[in-house]
Design an enzyme around this catalytic site. Structure first.
Site, mmCIF file in Angstrom:
data_model
loop_
_atom_site.group_PDB
_atom_site.id
_atom_site.type_symbol
_atom_site.label_atom_id
_atom_site.label_comp_id
_atom_site.label_asym_id
_atom_site.label_seq_id
_atom_site.Cartn_x
_atom_site.Cartn_y
_atom_site.Cartn_z
ATOM 1 N N LYS A 117 60.187 98.049 55.986
ATOM 2 C CA LYS A 117 60.078 97.125 55.059
ATOM 3 C C LYS A 117 61.591 96.888 54.323
ATOM 4 O O LYS A 117 61.678 95.928 53.798
ATOM 5 C CB LYS A 117 59.295 97.632 53.870
ATOM 6 C CG LYS A 117 57.833 97.557 54.132
ATOM 7 C CD LYS A 117 56.812 97.842 53.287
ATOM 8 C CE LYS A 117 55.327 97.882 53.490
ATOM 9 N NZ LYS A 117 54.997 99.088 54.407
ATOM 10 N N GLU A 174 60.835 99.293 44.508
ATOM 11 C CA GLU A 174 61.152 98.025 44.212
ATOM 12 C C GLU A 174 60.514 97.458 42.772
ATOM 13 O O GLU A 174 59.693 98.164 42.455
ATOM 14 C CB GLU A 174 60.630 97.084 45.363
ATOM 15 C CG GLU A 174 59.174 96.851 45.493
ATOM 16 C CD GLU A 174 58.777 95.677 46.420
ATOM 17 O OE1 GLU A 174 59.751 95.480 47.457
ATOM 18 O OE2 GLU A 174 57.794 95.672 46.478
ATOM 19 N N GLU A 186 53.490 88.026 53.616
ATOM 20 C CA GLU A 186 52.845 88.293 52.255
ATOM 21 C C GLU A 186 53.887 88.087 51.175
ATOM 22 O O GLU A 186 54.999 88.346 51.316
ATOM 23 C CB GLU A 186 52.290 89.674 52.430
ATOM 24 C CG GLU A 186 51.459 90.097 53.108
ATOM 25 C CD GLU A 186 50.450 91.336 53.081
ATOM 26 O OE1 GLU A 186 50.579 91.805 52.152
ATOM 27 O OE2 GLU A 186 49.606 91.326 53.985
ATOM 28 N N GLU A 217 56.172 91.616 52.490
ATOM 29 C CA GLU A 217 56.431 92.002 54.047
ATOM 30 C C GLU A 217 55.748 90.888 54.998
ATOM 31 O O GLU A 217 55.276 90.205 54.480
ATOM 32 C CB GLU A 217 55.608 93.357 54.194
ATOM 33 C CG GLU A 217 54.155 93.227 53.835
ATOM 34 C CD GLU A 217 53.429 94.592 53.680
ATOM 35 O OE1 GLU A 217 53.803 95.598 54.144
ATOM 36 O OE2 GLU A 217 52.251 94.945 53.506
ATOM 37 N N ASN A 223 53.351 91.199 58.181
ATOM 38 C CA ASN A 223 52.348 92.056 59.080
ATOM 39 C C ASN A 223 52.362 91.345 60.592
ATOM 40 O O ASN A 223 52.167 90.380 60.684
ATOM 41 C CB ASN A 223 50.873 92.070 58.378
ATOM 42 C CG ASN A 223 50.772 92.907 57.371
ATOM 43 O OD1 ASN A 223 51.209 93.933 57.209
ATOM 44 N ND2 ASN A 223 50.497 92.155 56.179
ATOM 45 N N ARG A 272 50.729 91.093 63.008
ATOM 46 C CA ARG A 272 49.462 91.462 63.711
ATOM 47 C C ARG A 272 48.607 90.479 63.033
ATOM 48 O O ARG A 272 48.974 89.894 62.280
ATOM 49 C CB ARG A 272 49.121 92.845 63.825
ATOM 50 C CG ARG A 272 48.749 93.265 62.042
ATOM 51 C CD ARG A 272 48.507 94.703 61.944
ATOM 52 N NE ARG A 272 48.826 95.091 60.602
ATOM 53 C CZ ARG A 272 47.891 95.036 59.678
ATOM 54 N NH1 ARG A 272 47.054 94.236 59.577
ATOM 55 N NH2 ARG A 272 48.244 95.507 58.303
#
Length: 665
Positions: free
Chosen positions: A118, A206, A281, A294, A296, A298
């Site tokens: 990340k 963060e 996201e 992030e 993903n 997949r």
């Protein structure tokens, strides 16, 4: 282009079943892999062939790339689909598949590795012009001065901050820190969970945006350089930072914001040369500004809502792209039609703080309604263990608009029968019917403003327990008479001269509910919990169905007996009743103040010593189950009199962990 003939699915449960469904439609043979814990799972039977993955720990077998590639070689598979979870975001696994001559149905290893951290992902997104939040990285083995870290955090980020695992997702390791005094415990706890779940304890901090919306964008790329987005999904209803309700489109995103989000997501995909299905996201603030969370790399659990509003099969598209085909025209011209809402049905106890539950699913049935889709990983007789995520199924509803989709899904959940273990079914139905949710006024803080227990129990009908308890008693009577060797047609307890009524005592939600009844032809004199039920007439009574009038209202009540427990369902709701023995063993009770294990798990920490004084709510023992930590708290002020377990010990549900002797005032 290379045509896929046989596909191995390197995953389990509803994930594997979902992938194999689309593969079969493309005339692709399927191979399942399974651990010892999944020997009887439905997805194993769904596949054309299945290969056992040996290993001492069922939790680790699906992470063994060497075993999975060997299974593909032995079965003659020419492609591997990693599903979502496990090895789906492991660049090394994608490379190993390629080295073995297997098509990996997913993005290139370079894209996975670019987003696997990340920290590196945020740097890459910032360079691509995608808005990001400031953060600090703490390596897995790094030592740090808590005071210095607290000061640096205040200066570079500002409180509150979110502590997150650098590798992996699903809410594992997440902690919100409101001030420097909470930082040390949060970082250490997040490190432990991250190391357990993902094999790497690196975490980062963060800026925490209080109660934003969680909005994600579905992207799709092909090997010819095309990357598109397939609109957004709203995933703001979360517990423990894990999504439980998702929908598409977002009720707050207008066309202008949709274009901005889509453009940012496509820019993210192009920056890493993305191929296949992925998700970008974002957190979306009340001011309409969004920031990158992030990527993903997949397919996502919540992909069905996108499928329903676009009419596309995303797994089919993954397979076509993996064969080298360009994205078809229907993807390039996709549009939003209607609204879809998905709930994740989990085996967990809402009232106990979402503790995961395990056990046997004695019955699983969702009513067949037009517009409702069920992606399930369980069936009648399935065993839910402690090794994997406790999600049982996804139930998804589609309608012409958001309101009708929510109504349909609430109706489907109300009629769903899940027997054998605690679930979040009532919570999900309660959220779908709650006015603020129905108005679209949601964010990630929704369940902090709305008590989950009240949402789950607020719509329970007070008549359910009395009616269901009587029905369970009558069904038990019918069973006993059917099994009687003589005079089966006489009611149990029948005498020539009127005698006392029959009595049975049930346990319901921790309380004892006595039931008395005397059958007089079709009429019944009955009391439940000491209160007489008015005007009871019985039209039918068998082991699994009781039809009766209570106070002039006729209902059908379905009874599912399993041992001493009856699972009872009617239009009033669902009730679990356990018949108590008439003469209980006096030695079966635990000592007063005993802290019992709420689930099977492993003891990872004991925070107090025998003889220590503790106050109510103090963590005493910390268990790890399903890759998450759960604290067992002191029930009252007192002294720790006995510690019955040690660190590293595996415990079953009900094991006495410790005894806290209550202090006298």
């Amino acid at each position: 282009m290379t045509e896929i003939r046989k596909l191995l699915v390197a995953n389990r449960g509803e994930i594997a079943a979902r992938v194999m469904r689309s593969a079969r439609a493309l005339d692709i043979a399927t191979v399942a892999v399974y651990s010892d814990a999944d020997t009887g799972a439905p997805f194993v039977a769904d596949a054309d062939e299945a290969v056992r993955l040996p290993g001492s720990s069922p939790a680790d077998t699906y992470l063994r790339a060497d075993l999975i590639i060997d299974a593909a070689r032995r079965t003659g598979a020419d492609a591997v689909h990693p599903g979502y979870g496990f090895l789906s975001e492991n660049g090394g696994f994608a490379r190993a598949c390629a080295a073995a001559g297997l098509i990996f149905v997913g993005p290139p290893p370079e894209a996975i590795e670019a987003m696997g951290s990340k920290i590196a992902a945020k740097e890459l997104m910032a360079a691509a012009g995608v808005p990001v939040l400031p953060g600090i990285t703490i390596d897995a083995d790094a030592e740090f001065d808590p005071a210095a870290l607290g000061a640096r955090t205040a200066e570079e980020i500002g409180y509150p901050v979110l502590v997150k695992a650098a590798f992996g997702g699903g809410g594992r390791g997440m902690r919100v820190v409101r001030g420097p005094d909470e930082l040390l415990d949060a970082v250490e706890g997040a490190r432990r969970e991250a190391a357990s779940a993902f094999g790497d304890g690196t975490v980062f901090l963060e800026r925490f945006v209080d109660s934003p919306r969680h909005v994600e964008v579905q992207i799709f790329g092909d090997t010819h350089g095309t990357v598109v987005h397939l609109f957004e999904r709203e995933c703001s209803i979360q517990r423990r930072y894990q999504k439980i309700i998702e929908e598409a489109p977002s009720p707050v995103v207008d066309e202008a914001l949709r274009r901005e989000l889509g453009d940012a997501a496509v820019a993210a995909g192009k920056a890493i040369g993305y191929v296949g299905a992925g998700t970008v996201e974002f957190v979306l603030g009340a001011d309409g500004r969004f920031h990158f969370l992030e990527v993903n790399t997949r397919l996502q659990v919540e992909h069905p809502v996108t499928e329903l509003i676009t009419g596309l099969d995303l797994v089919r598209l993954q397979l076509l792209v993996a064969e080298g085909n360009p994205l078809p025209d229907e993807v390039l011209a996709a549009a939003v039609h209607g609204h879809a809402v998905e709930v994740r049905l989990y085996a967990e106890d809402t009232a106990a703080g979402f503790l995961p539950a395990s056990g046997t699913v004695h019955r699983f049935a969702v009513p067949p309604l037009d517009g409702v889709r069920v992606d399930a990983g369980v069936a009648d007789g399935s065993v839910v263990g402690v090794h994997y995520d406790p999600m049982l199924a996804k139930v998804i509803a589609y309608g012409p608009n958001r309101d009708e989709a929510c109504r349909l899904l609430a109706k489907a959940l109300a009629g769903t029968r899940v027997h054998g273990l605690a679930t979040n079914r009532e919570l999900l139905a309660g959220i779908l019917r709650e006015p603020e949710f129905r108005a679209g006024l949601i964010d990630t803080g929704y369940l902090s403003r709305h008590d989950p227990v009240e949402l789950a129990t607020g719509s329970r009908d007070p008549r359910a327990v009395p009616v269901h308890a009587l029905a369970a008693a009558l069904a038990g009577q019918a069973t006993r008479r059917a099994e009687a060797p003589v005079l089966r047609t006489l009611p149990s307890g029948w005498r020539n001269v009127a005698n006392g009524p029959q009595q049975v005592v049930f346990a319901v939600d921790g309380a004892e509910v006595p039931v008395t009844y005397r059958v007089r032809e079709s009429a019944v004199d009955a009391t439940v919990g000491g209160v007489a039920l008015p005007e009871v007439l019985v039209h039918h009574a068998s082991a699994d169905l009781v039809e009766l009038d209570v106070d002039g209202i006729r209902r059908q009540v379905r009874v599912h007996p399993v041992g001493s427990t009856s699972y009872v369902d009617s239009a009033l709701g669902s009730t679990e009743l356990t018949e108590l023995p008439r003469f209980p063993d006096p030695g079966a009770r635990s000592a007063p103040g005993s802290l019992l294990a709420p689930m099977p798990g492993t003891v990872v920490r004991i925070t107090v010593e025998a003889g220590a004084k503790v106050s109510a709510g103090t963590p005493v023992v910390v268990l790890e189950a399903m890759k998450m930590e759960h604290s067992v708290l002191a029930p009252h002020d007192g002294i720790v009199g006995d510690l019955g377990v040690s660190v590293g010990q595996a415990v079953d549900v009900g094991t006495v962990l410790a005894v806290v002797e209550e202090q006298e005032a």
